[in-house]
Write a protein that holds these residues in place. Structure first.
Motif, PDB file in Angstrom:
ATOM      1  N   ALA A   1      68.801 109.403   4.395  1.00 47.18           N
ATOM      2  CA  ALA A   1      67.614 109.190   5.384  1.00 47.18           C
ATOM      3  C   ALA A   1      67.942 107.607   5.845  1.00 47.18           C
ATOM      4  N   GLN A   2      69.120 107.428   6.061  1.00 49.15           N
ATOM      5  CA  GLN A   2      69.264 105.957   6.330  1.00 49.15           C
ATOM      6  C   GLN A   2      68.649 105.568   7.854  1.00 49.15           C
ATOM      7  N   GLY A   3      68.671 106.188   8.452  1.00 49.27           N
ATOM      8  CA  GLY A   3      67.758 106.117   9.945  1.00 49.27           C
ATOM      9  C   GLY A   3      66.366 105.897   9.788  1.00 49.27           C
ATOM     10  N   PRO A   4      65.681 106.422   9.001  1.00 44.00           N
ATOM     11  CA  PRO A   4      64.167 106.286   8.735  1.00 44.00           C
ATOM     12  C   PRO A   4      64.049 104.856   7.780  1.00 44.00           C
ATOM     13  N   ARG A   5      64.840 104.814   6.910  1.00 47.36           N
ATOM     14  CA  ARG A   5      64.802 103.474   5.857  1.00 47.36           C
ATOM     15  C   ARG A   5      64.984 102.354   7.059  1.00 47.36           C
ATOM     16  N   ARG A   6      65.746 102.393   8.096  1.00 44.22           N
ATOM     17  CA  ARG A   6      65.896 100.936   8.700  1.00 44.22           C
ATOM     18  C   ARG A   6      64.556 100.738   9.544  1.00 44.22           C
ATOM     19  N   TRP A   7      63.929 101.789   9.657  1.00 41.40           N
ATOM     20  CA  TRP A   7      62.624 101.376  10.312  1.00 41.40           C
ATOM     21  C   TRP A   7      61.242 101.222   9.397  1.00 41.40           C
ATOM     22  N   ALA A   8      61.456 101.378   8.278  1.00 37.65           N
ATOM     23  CA  ALA A   8      60.571 101.279   7.220  1.00 37.65           C
ATOM     24  C   ALA A   8      59.924  99.769   7.221  1.00 37.65           C
ATOM     25  N   ARG A   9      58.803  99.747   6.804  1.00 32.84           N
ATOM     26  CA  ARG A   9      58.282  98.367   6.597  1.00 32.84           C
ATOM     27  C   ARG A   9      58.300  98.026   5.164  1.00 32.84           C
ATOM     28  N   ASP A  10      58.322  99.036   4.310  1.00 32.51           N
ATOM     29  CA  ASP A  10      58.562  98.654   2.984  1.00 32.51           C
ATOM     30  C   ASP A  10      59.251 100.004   2.205  1.00 32.51           C
ATOM     31  N   VAL A  11      60.153  99.615   1.396  1.00 34.32           N
ATOM     32  CA  VAL A  11      61.142 100.451   0.691  1.00 34.32           C
ATOM     33  C   VAL A  11      61.248 100.329  -0.535  1.00 34.32           C
ATOM     34  N   ARG A  12      60.556 100.981  -1.517  1.00 31.59           N
ATOM     35  CA  ARG A  12      60.364 100.869  -2.871  1.00 31.59           C
ATOM     36  C   ARG A  12      61.159 101.925  -3.782  1.00 31.59           C
ATOM     37  N   PRO A  13      61.753 101.579  -4.854  1.00 35.35           N
ATOM     38  CA  PRO A  13      62.354 102.773  -5.595  1.00 35.35           C
ATOM     39  C   PRO A  13      61.202 103.438  -6.510  1.00 35.35           C
ATOM     40  N   VAL A  14      61.515 104.560  -6.674  1.00 39.08           N
ATOM     41  CA  VAL A  14      60.425 105.071  -7.638  1.00 39.08           C
ATOM     42  C   VAL A  14      60.650 105.206  -8.956  1.00 39.08           C
ATOM     43  N   GLU A  15      59.627 104.526  -9.882  1.00 41.83           N
ATOM     44  CA  GLU A  15      59.935 104.609 -11.316  1.00 41.83           C
ATOM     45  C   GLU A  15      60.219 106.144 -11.743  1.00 41.83           C
ATOM     46  N   GLU A  16      61.434 106.526 -12.252  1.00 39.63           N
ATOM     47  CA  GLU A  16      61.519 107.661 -12.899  1.00 39.63           C
ATOM     48  C   GLU A  16      61.169 107.814 -14.245  1.00 39.63           C
ATOM     49  N   PRO A  17      60.794 108.902 -14.653  1.00 38.53           N
ATOM     50  CA  PRO A  17      60.042 109.147 -16.133  1.00 38.53           C
ATOM     51  C   PRO A  17      61.241 109.239 -17.034  1.00 38.53           C
ATOM     52  N   PRO A  18      61.371 108.763 -18.376  1.00 36.59           N
ATOM     53  CA  PRO A  18      62.314 108.884 -19.030  1.00 36.59           C
ATOM     54  C   PRO A  18      62.955 110.261 -19.243  1.00 36.59           C
ATOM     55  N   GLY A  19      64.185 110.399 -19.340  1.00 39.68           N
ATOM     56  CA  GLY A  19      64.901 111.573 -19.273  1.00 39.68           C
ATOM     57  C   GLY A  19      65.273 112.231 -18.144  1.00 39.68           C
ATOM     58  N   THR A  20      65.086 111.494 -16.947  1.00 35.45           N
ATOM     59  CA  THR A  20      65.430 112.122 -15.735  1.00 35.45           C
ATOM     60  C   THR A  20      66.417 111.005 -14.961  1.00 35.45           C
ATOM     61  N   ALA A  21      67.161 111.619 -14.102  1.00 37.62           N
ATOM     62  CA  ALA A  21      68.219 110.746 -13.394  1.00 37.62           C
ATOM     63  C   ALA A  21      67.950 111.391 -11.811  1.00 37.62           C
ATOM     64  N   SER A  22      67.758 110.430 -10.674  1.00 37.53           N
ATOM     65  CA  SER A  22      67.526 110.728  -9.750  1.00 37.53           C
ATOM     66  C   SER A  22      66.616 111.974  -9.363  1.00 37.53           C
ATOM     67  N   GLY A  23      65.594 112.109 -10.146  1.00 36.03           N
ATOM     68  CA  GLY A  23      64.723 113.311  -9.963  1.00 36.03           C
ATOM     69  C   GLY A  23      65.261 114.443 -10.659  1.00 36.03           C
ATOM     70  N   THR A  24      66.068 114.478 -11.214  1.00 33.67           N
ATOM     71  CA  THR A  24      66.721 115.885 -12.103  1.00 33.67           C
ATOM     72  C   THR A  24      66.513 115.741 -13.546  1.00 33.67           C
ATOM     73  N   ARG A  25      65.769 116.351 -14.162  1.00 33.58           N
ATOM     74  CA  ARG A  25      65.492 116.256 -15.447  1.00 33.58           C
ATOM     75  C   ARG A  25      66.670 116.859 -16.166  1.00 33.58           C
ATOM     76  N   ARG A  26      66.950 115.909 -17.358  1.00 33.21           N
ATOM     77  CA  ARG A  26      68.238 116.411 -18.226  1.00 33.21           C
ATOM     78  C   ARG A  26      67.730 116.778 -19.551  1.00 33.21           C
ATOM     79  N   SER A  27      68.326 118.025 -19.963  1.00 31.90           N
ATOM     80  CA  SER A  27      68.026 118.603 -21.405  1.00 31.90           C
ATOM     81  C   SER A  27      68.959 117.865 -22.412  1.00 31.90           C
TER      82      SER A  27
END
Length: 80
Positions: free
Chosen positions: A54-80
């Motif tokens: 979503a690079q287009g909408p990111r250019r229009w954003a006033r604020d872009v912040r990374p989401v803190e991911e819970p331990p044991g996840t990577a890019s929103g995917t849980r690892r076992s």
């Protein structure tokens, strides 16, 4: 307009050839590829976007912040 990468399965024409025309003065390619400014009036929203997308909408954003991911996840995917 449709993003071709989102179309899944067979595609079939709807209507006879020439049944859809672009109005005079409309540049469809400019509309499709001009992501320099948002269309219409701005409306505030809070959205969560996949990292690297979503690079287009990111250019229009006033604020872009990374989401803190819970331990044991990577890019929103849980690892076992």
């Amino acid at each position: 307009m449709f993003r071709l990468s989102r179309i899944v399965g067979d595609v079939a024409p709807d209507g006879p050839p020439g049944s859809v025309t672009v109005p005079d003065g409309v540049d469809v390619r400019r509309i499709a590829f001009d992501w320099s400014e948002p269309l219409g009036e701005p409306r505030p929203a809070t959205v969560r976007l996949r990292r690297g997308a979503a690079q287009g909408p990111r250019r229009w954003a006033r604020d872009v912040r990374p989401v803190e991911e819970p331990p044991g996840t990577a890019s929103g995917t849980r690892r076992s």
